[in-house]
Write a protein that holds these residues in place. Sequence first.
Motif, PDB file in Angstrom:
ATOM      1  N   UNK A 173      -4.184   4.730   9.034  1.00  0.00           N
ATOM      2  CA  UNK A 173      -3.024   4.079   8.407  1.00  0.00           C
ATOM      3  C   UNK A 173      -3.467   3.316   7.155  1.00  0.00           C
ATOM      4  N   UNK A 174      -4.591   2.648   7.273  1.00  0.00           N
ATOM      5  CA  UNK A 174      -5.073   1.860   6.122  1.00  0.00           C
ATOM      6  C   UNK A 174      -5.451   2.752   4.946  1.00  0.00           C
ATOM      7  N   UNK A 175      -5.701   4.042   5.225  1.00  0.00           N
ATOM      8  CA  UNK A 175      -6.068   4.978   4.152  1.00  0.00           C
ATOM      9  C   UNK A 175      -4.842   5.633   3.511  1.00  0.00           C
ATOM     10  N   UNK A 176      -3.655   5.431   4.100  1.00  0.00           N
ATOM     11  CA  UNK A 176      -2.435   6.057   3.558  1.00  0.00           C
ATOM     12  C   UNK A 176      -2.171   5.557   2.133  1.00  0.00           C
ATOM     13  N   UNK A 177      -1.641   6.462   1.330  1.00  0.00           N
ATOM     14  CA  UNK A 177      -1.450   6.192  -0.090  1.00  0.00           C
ATOM     15  C   UNK A 177      -0.738   4.867  -0.401  1.00  0.00           C
ATOM     16  N   UNK A 178       0.376   4.612   0.288  1.00  0.00           N
ATOM     17  CA  UNK A 178       1.162   3.418  -0.037  1.00  0.00           C
ATOM     18  C   UNK A 178       0.967   2.278   0.951  1.00  0.00           C
ATOM     19  N   UNK A 179      -0.174   2.289   1.647  1.00  0.00           N
ATOM     20  CA  UNK A 179      -0.414   1.253   2.655  1.00  0.00           C
ATOM     21  C   UNK A 179      -0.337  -0.153   2.055  1.00  0.00           C
ATOM     22  N   UNK A 180      -0.813  -0.296   0.810  1.00  0.00           N
ATOM     23  CA  UNK A 180      -0.841  -1.594   0.140  1.00  0.00           C
ATOM     24  C   UNK A 180       0.527  -2.250   0.034  1.00  0.00           C
ATOM     25  N   UNK A 181       1.580  -1.443   0.073  1.00  0.00           N
ATOM     26  CA  UNK A 181       2.940  -1.992  -0.064  1.00  0.00           C
ATOM     27  C   UNK A 181       3.475  -2.580   1.246  1.00  0.00           C
ATOM     28  N   UNK A 182       2.783  -2.308   2.340  1.00  0.00           N
ATOM     29  CA  UNK A 182       3.263  -2.817   3.634  1.00  0.00           C
ATOM     30  C   UNK A 182       2.809  -4.250   3.860  1.00  0.00           C
TER      31      UNK A 182
ATOM     32  N   UNK B  89       8.226  -0.912   6.459  1.00  0.00           N
ATOM     33  CA  UNK B  89       8.627  -2.016   5.567  1.00  0.00           C
ATOM     34  C   UNK B  89       9.804  -2.809   6.116  1.00  0.00           C
ATOM     35  N   UNK B  90      10.787  -2.060   6.660  1.00  0.00           N
ATOM     36  CA  UNK B  90      12.019  -2.663   7.160  1.00  0.00           C
ATOM     37  C   UNK B  90      11.739  -3.637   8.313  1.00  0.00           C
ATOM     38  N   UNK B  91      10.626  -3.434   9.006  1.00  0.00           N
ATOM     39  CA  UNK B  91      10.294  -4.287  10.158  1.00  0.00           C
ATOM     40  C   UNK B  91       9.013  -5.054   9.846  1.00  0.00           C
ATOM     41  N   UNK B  92       9.031  -5.797   8.750  1.00  0.00           N
ATOM     42  CA  UNK B  92       7.768  -6.316   8.195  1.00  0.00           C
ATOM     43  C   UNK B  92       7.037  -7.317   9.091  1.00  0.00           C
TER      44      UNK B  92
ATOM     45  N   UNK C 290       5.177   8.750   8.578  1.00  0.00           N
ATOM     46  CA  UNK C 290       6.288   8.030   7.931  1.00  0.00           C
ATOM     47  C   UNK C 290       6.108   6.514   7.982  1.00  0.00           C
ATOM     48  N   UNK C 291       4.974   6.050   8.482  1.00  0.00           N
ATOM     49  CA  UNK C 291       4.770   4.602   8.639  1.00  0.00           C
ATOM     50  C   UNK C 291       4.924   3.865   7.310  1.00  0.00           C
ATOM     51  N   UNK C 292       4.314   4.389   6.256  1.00  0.00           N
ATOM     52  CA  UNK C 292       4.370   3.651   4.988  1.00  0.00           C
ATOM     53  C   UNK C 292       5.778   3.661   4.386  1.00  0.00           C
ATOM     54  N   UNK C 293       6.637   4.544   4.858  1.00  0.00           N
ATOM     55  CA  UNK C 293       8.020   4.572   4.361  1.00  0.00           C
ATOM     56  C   UNK C 293       8.927   3.697   5.234  1.00  0.00           C
TER      57      UNK C 293
END
Length: 436
Positions: free
Chosen positions: A107-116, A90-93, A84-87
């Motif tokens: 973690x860096x390979x997670x689908x939405x990692x770029x949004x963090x 964000x709140x704790x940027x 759930x990291x990529x979800x």
Amino acid sequence: MRITAVGGYEEVGRNMTAIKIGGDTIIVEMGIRLDRVMVHEDTDISKMGKSELASKGIIPDDSVVRGDVKAIILTHGHLDHIGAVTILAKKYKNAPIIGTRFTTELIKKEQNFGRLKNPVHTLDTGDILQITPEIGIEFVRMTHSIPHTAMLVVHTKEGKLVYANDFKLDDTPVIGEPPDYRRIKELGSEGIKCMIVETTRVLDGGRTPSEKIAEILVRDNLKKSDPEKGLIVTTFSSQIARIKSITEAASAIGRTPVLLGRSMEKYVGLAEKTEILNLPEDAHLYGAPDAIRKSLKTISDDGREKYLLIVTGHQGEPDALLSKISLRKLAYKIKKDDQVIFSATVIPNPINVANRYSLETKLRLQGARIFKDVHVSGHAYREDHSDLLKMLQPEKIIPCHGDLKMLTSYVELAEDHGYQFNRDIFLLRNGQSVTT
Ligand SMILES: [Zn+2]
């Protein structure tokens, strides 16, 4: 020190804990509940909102987190700890995401990692990192079923907290080194204020067998296999030590190991990149659907007896490769007396049990010989828990990562060691807090 159970305190999965010291908070893990994801398999979770995911029990509900979050700490790379990291991160940027190398690379390979926006920081086991003047964190080398698993120690002025979720005590782990017993005992003699500990396999008596035992089981099963028939092994893609044992045993019986599946490519590819694993030179690894289809066609044409397939789908997941093979959708079709080895146990929830039953039945009806439970667990059994307790002798204990039966079983174990319920061992439900 205020400990808040965010997720994983009444279930197996979606681990998340918040530890508040003064006004500052550190979060440990941000996991998902895989069985809940499967219930909603028709919905794409990357398209679901955070509150919907929380209300469906897929991710932890972090609305209970208080204080200024200074760090997000991940102890190992399993999805029920990092999914759930990529979800949620964000709140704790401003909070860095901290883990050992294999974990941060995942973690860096997670689908939405770029949004963090969060910085990602790699911390090795044996090292201590000062998060704030008041909070230091330390990773202690631990064994489990994925590389680079750490036991977390939080150092504060008020004392030390140990977080052991997940772990096993494996003295011959096939990959990596045994737990750092020297440091664990040292921590015990220095004094531990509180321990948060997993309970997933506390109901099993005795000790968890070593990964070395699984290596022997794998080798024995492959050695006795019929050299003229097809041979498929399915296991956890993140269980790199097992993959090492299987590929080496394949080479020993003169078969070419072929690793297939999207997650197989993700985890095994990363293990090779980080030099945790060196696949045999003749091994093949494919994750993309087209490459998999092509490879299976080649194997069928060339002669299946020359190869050993290592595939995803040991839980009977409908979209994994073994299920697709069982549906005769691919060039490689099961023939009479082909051998299918499950190097995994069924994770006991009703969906997995049903999926596995369906998968095994299909394979059997097509003539496959099935070999089950060529496996050892990655979680501590009861006596391992006793050993950790004796080494650390924490003042207070909070069991986690289990259902009520597992959690209360740990309470009984701790009572045998002189701990008293609600005085020095506490059970929390998700959302509840305790101050120690
Ligand atoms: Zn784990």
